[in-house]
Each structure stands twice: as structure tokens, then as C-alpha cells.
Write a protein that holds these residues in place. Sequence first.
Motif, PDB file in Angstrom:
ATOM      1  N   VAL A 196      -5.792   2.873   7.403  1.00  0.00           N
ATOM      2  CA  VAL A 196      -4.753   1.855   7.285  1.00  0.00           C
ATOM      3  C   VAL A 196      -3.827   2.166   6.114  1.00  0.00           C
ATOM      4  CG1 VAL A 196      -6.302   0.126   8.289  1.00  0.00           C
ATOM      5  CG2 VAL A 196      -6.106   0.303   5.791  1.00  0.00           C
ATOM      6  N   ALA A 197      -2.709   1.466   6.085  1.00  0.00           N
ATOM      7  CA  ALA A 197      -1.755   1.610   4.985  1.00  0.00           C
ATOM      8  C   ALA A 197      -2.383   1.049   3.705  1.00  0.00           C
ATOM      9  CB  ALA A 197      -0.454   0.893   5.301  1.00  0.00           C
ATOM     10  N   PRO A 198      -2.410   1.830   2.611  1.00  0.00           N
ATOM     11  CA  PRO A 198      -2.995   1.345   1.359  1.00  0.00           C
ATOM     12  C   PRO A 198      -2.060   0.423   0.579  1.00  0.00           C
ATOM     13  CG  PRO A 198      -2.208   3.577   1.080  1.00  0.00           C
ATOM     14  CD  PRO A 198      -1.998   3.227   2.530  1.00  0.00           C
ATOM     15  N   VAL A 199      -0.790   0.426   0.958  1.00  0.00           N
ATOM     16  CA  VAL A 199       0.241  -0.412   0.344  1.00  0.00           C
ATOM     17  C   VAL A 199       1.234  -0.789   1.441  1.00  0.00           C
ATOM     18  CG1 VAL A 199       0.103   0.571  -1.995  1.00  0.00           C
ATOM     19  CG2 VAL A 199       1.606   1.633  -0.290  1.00  0.00           C
ATOM     20  N   ALA A 200       2.025  -1.821   1.189  1.00  0.00           N
ATOM     21  CA  ALA A 200       3.109  -2.171   2.098  1.00  0.00           C
ATOM     22  C   ALA A 200       4.314  -1.300   1.759  1.00  0.00           C
ATOM     23  CB  ALA A 200       3.464  -3.644   1.958  1.00  0.00           C
ATOM     24  N   GLY A 201       5.079  -0.936   2.768  1.00  0.00           N
ATOM     25  CA  GLY A 201       6.286  -0.156   2.520  1.00  0.00           C
ATOM     26  C   GLY A 201       6.736   0.595   3.749  1.00  0.00           C
ATOM     27  N   LYS A 202       7.471   1.667   3.515  1.00  0.00           N
ATOM     28  CA  LYS A 202       8.035   2.476   4.591  1.00  0.00           C
ATOM     29  C   LYS A 202       7.230   3.767   4.720  1.00  0.00           C
ATOM     30  CE  LYS A 202      12.499   2.473   5.230  1.00  0.00           C
ATOM     31  NZ  LYS A 202      12.544   1.817   6.535  1.00  0.00           N
ATOM     32  N   VAL A 203       6.961   4.173   5.973  1.00  0.00           N
ATOM     33  CA  VAL A 203       6.275   5.438   6.218  1.00  0.00           C
ATOM     34  C   VAL A 203       7.281   6.556   5.929  1.00  0.00           C
ATOM     35  CG1 VAL A 203       5.015   6.859   7.882  1.00  0.00           C
ATOM     36  CG2 VAL A 203       4.814   4.358   7.976  1.00  0.00           C
ATOM     37  N   LEU A 204       7.137   7.136   4.741  1.00  0.00           N
ATOM     38  CA  LEU A 204       8.064   8.170   4.291  1.00  0.00           C
ATOM     39  C   LEU A 204       7.790   9.492   4.984  1.00  0.00           C
ATOM     40  CD1 LEU A 204      10.321   8.823   2.215  1.00  0.00           C
ATOM     41  CD2 LEU A 204       8.499   9.527   0.643  1.00  0.00           C
ATOM     42  N   LYS A 205       6.509   9.814   5.142  1.00  0.00           N
ATOM     43  CA  LYS A 205       6.099  11.065   5.781  1.00  0.00           C
ATOM     44  C   LYS A 205       4.879  10.772   6.632  1.00  0.00           C
ATOM     45  CE  LYS A 205       6.494  15.615   5.952  1.00  0.00           C
ATOM     46  NZ  LYS A 205       7.544  16.194   6.750  1.00  0.00           N
ATOM     47  N   VAL A 263      -3.470  -0.491  -4.975  1.00  0.00           N
ATOM     48  CA  VAL A 263      -3.636   0.423  -3.850  1.00  0.00           C
ATOM     49  C   VAL A 263      -4.990   0.135  -3.202  1.00  0.00           C
ATOM     50  CG1 VAL A 263      -3.769   2.850  -3.158  1.00  0.00           C
ATOM     51  CG2 VAL A 263      -2.180   2.143  -4.977  1.00  0.00           C
ATOM     52  N   LEU A 264      -4.946  -0.122  -1.895  1.00  0.00           N
ATOM     53  CA  LEU A 264      -6.139  -0.471  -1.147  1.00  0.00           C
ATOM     54  C   LEU A 264      -6.784   0.767  -0.534  1.00  0.00           C
ATOM     55  CD1 LEU A 264      -4.684  -3.569   0.748  1.00  0.00           C
ATOM     56  CD2 LEU A 264      -5.768  -3.488  -1.517  1.00  0.00           C
ATOM     57  N   ALA A 265      -8.055   0.653  -0.225  1.00  0.00           N
ATOM     58  CA  ALA A 265      -8.764   1.743   0.448  1.00  0.00           C
ATOM     59  C   ALA A 265      -8.249   1.848   1.884  1.00  0.00           C
ATOM     60  CB  ALA A 265     -10.262   1.479   0.448  1.00  0.00           C
ATOM     61  N   PRO A 266      -7.775   3.039   2.302  1.00  0.00           N
ATOM     62  CA  PRO A 266      -7.276   3.191   3.661  1.00  0.00           C
ATOM     63  C   PRO A 266      -8.386   3.313   4.695  1.00  0.00           C
ATOM     64  CG  PRO A 266      -7.091   5.261   2.489  1.00  0.00           C
ATOM     65  CD  PRO A 266      -7.578   4.239   1.497  1.00  0.00           C
TER      66      PRO A 266
END
Length: 156
Positions: A46-55, A6-9
Motif C-alpha cells: 500500500v501507499a506509505p503516504v498520501a500523494g501522487k504516484v511519481l514513479k 510514513v506507514l508500513a506498505p
Amino acid sequence: MSNTSVLAPVAGRAVPLSDVPDPVFSAGMVGYGAAVDPPREVIDAVAPVAGKVLKLMPHAYVIMTPDNVGVLVHLGLDTVALDGEGFTTHVSQGDDVAAGQKVITYDVPAIEAKGLNPIVPVVVMDQRDAEAITPAEAVLEGAVIAHGDGLFIAAT
């Protein structure tokens, strides 16, 4: 078992989640992770991980990885009361995002002007085992990090 990096957003000073002045986060009620105390300027989260914006809310977002790991980024404490003031979204709920992709522009001075704490907790949703989180050295040291730097690794 797999590990999710998990990256720093946001950029700022990395801090242990236990140091966040809100018991919902510091006690791990939402999940475990770490936090970043951001610089006092307008910044991009920014996004801390790759994936789908769930909320996606103006003050917070959850990204669900392809491995079904939900990572919550909460921009400031008690910021839900601002009804989106101080936040500009750049993606939509349901979008696929890359790690490091801009999600929300965050007006930190506007949040502080309202008397709110701008700290950014980042947690793995529903993670009930604090031992499953391995904080980056920067978190343990309270070091300043850039957005996109490693924040913690979650064993899932």
C-alpha cells in the motif's frame, strides 16, 4: 520543518534499514528510512503516504507528498531483473493515492523461488541525514507490524 509520518506498505517484521543486506539501502545511498521483512505469501503493498504516484515500476514505486517528500517503496532486492514477474500494479503513474491505498500485489513466494530476498526497504528519497528519521518502536524492537502501521517519521 515539518514531519512526515510514513506507514508500513506491507505487513511483516519491521527492521532497521542498516540491516537490509544491500549496501545501496543499508548505507543510505538512496535515502534513509526502515524496512519490512514480509510474510511468505501473496500480499498487497500500500501507499506509505498520501500523494501522487511519481514513479511506478512493477517492483518499486515513489509517492510524492503534497509537501514534496518523495517516499520510495522497493519490493525485494534485485527484483528489477524480473521484468514485472511476481507483481501486479493497481494504480497508474500520476495517480493521486491515499495513505494505505493498494498499489501493487506482491507475490513473495515467487520472488523467493527466484532466489531473491523479498525484504521491502522504505526510504525518503534524497534524505542524506540519518538523524532526520525517527523509527517507530516496532523497527527498533524487530516487531511484527501490519500494513498501515507507523514505520518511521521523517523530519523534512
